[in-house]
Design an enzyme around this catalytic site. Structure first.
Site, PDB file in Angstrom:
ATOM      1  N   VAL A  82     -54.286  22.442  17.862  1.00 36.82           N
ATOM      2  CA  VAL A  82     -54.901  21.116  17.906  1.00 36.82           C
ATOM      3  C   VAL A  82     -54.027  20.167  18.710  1.00 36.82           C
ATOM      4  O   VAL A  82     -52.845  19.978  18.418  1.00 36.82           O
ATOM      5  CB  VAL A  82     -55.130  20.558  16.486  1.00 36.82           C
ATOM      6  CG1 VAL A  82     -55.716  19.147  16.562  1.00 36.82           C
ATOM      7  CG2 VAL A  82     -56.060  21.475  15.705  1.00 36.82           C
ATOM      8  N   LYS A  83     -54.624  19.577  19.721  1.00 31.99           N
ATOM      9  CA  LYS A  83     -53.904  18.674  20.618  1.00 31.99           C
ATOM     10  C   LYS A  83     -54.127  17.233  20.161  1.00 31.99           C
ATOM     11  O   LYS A  83     -55.262  16.791  19.960  1.00 31.99           O
ATOM     12  CB  LYS A  83     -54.412  18.876  22.049  1.00 31.99           C
ATOM     13  CG  LYS A  83     -53.483  18.391  23.135  1.00 31.99           C
ATOM     14  CD  LYS A  83     -54.038  18.851  24.494  1.00 31.99           C
ATOM     15  CE  LYS A  83     -53.149  18.448  25.636  1.00 31.99           C
ATOM     16  NZ  LYS A  83     -53.773  18.830  26.929  1.00 31.99           N
TER      17      LYS A  83
END
Length: 217
Positions: A82-83
């Site tokens: 997850v960015k």
């Protein structure tokens, strides 16, 4: 130093992936829009193709929204990272997602203090933007070097992911600066593999080989 490709265009990923050099892929909202495809569909296809870390960025701006969206995106595939943006809300989301056992990539990093904050929030990867730092007259590679040095001195395990790579020399410099990963655009991969002396040498070998065949006749 591992290589990721920075794109959401599947054909580009497939081509470079066939070289056997990719360890992952990074995407962002702009790259997803450029691909012209559905976000989830693209991420799942990439995950099946590459099998390494696939950074998929949230679009919420508040911590609660980022956490909710991050959990949903992470559930799509085991390879999803997850960015998150390097903001107070992003740090809060990073801490919560890390506690859930979800890997994170904290992006839009432009200073060592920012990188230290992300690391303490539990980031798996920190993404300093070398090219964008260069654009404002500072030294992007020096930033990468200083972040890595600070992490080593502090015993920090967060991986330094060199981003905003503009040309092959950036890749070389990032490796020498101690980056753990470089995420590289398709165009730069093509530039990296090409060298006029390689082409000249291969051409010479083939001409010599052809002469050998002619001599047998």
């Amino acid at each position: 130093m591992e290589f990721f490709i920075d794109t959401a265009i599947v054909d580009e990923i497939r081509e470079i992936g066939e070289w056997g050099v990719l360890a992952g892929v990074t995407t962002n909202p702009s790259l997803i829009v450029a691909s012209g495809r559905d976000f989830r569909e693209v991420v799942l296809e990439i995950a099946e193709m590459v099998g390494g870390a696939i950074s998929a960025e949230v679009t919420a701006l508040d911590a609660e929204g980022m956490i909710k969206e991050g959990r949903e995106v992470a559930a799509w595939n085991e390879h999803v990272v997850v960015k998150l943006p390097l903001t107070p809300a992003g740090l809060q989301a990073c801490k919560a997602l890390t506690a859930d056992g979800i890997r994170t990539n904290v992006t839009l990093c432009f200073s060592v203090p920012q990188a230290l904050l992300a690391a303490r929030a539990g980031a798996t990867y920190i993404s300093p933007f070398a090219g964008r730092v260069d654009d404002i007259g500072w030294d992007g590679i020096q930033l990468i070097r200083e972040i890595k040095e600070a992490y080593v001195l502090g015993g920090i395990e967060t991986k330094v992911l060199a981003a905003s790579i503009r040309h092959p020399m950036h890749v070389q410099q990032a490796a020498l600066a101690g980056a753990d990963v470089a995420t590289i655009p398709y165009k730069v991969f093509k530039q990296m593999v090409s060298h006029p002396l390689t082409d000249k040498g291969l051409d010479g070998f083939m001409k010599d080989w052809a002469k050998r065949g002619e001599a047998k006749q």
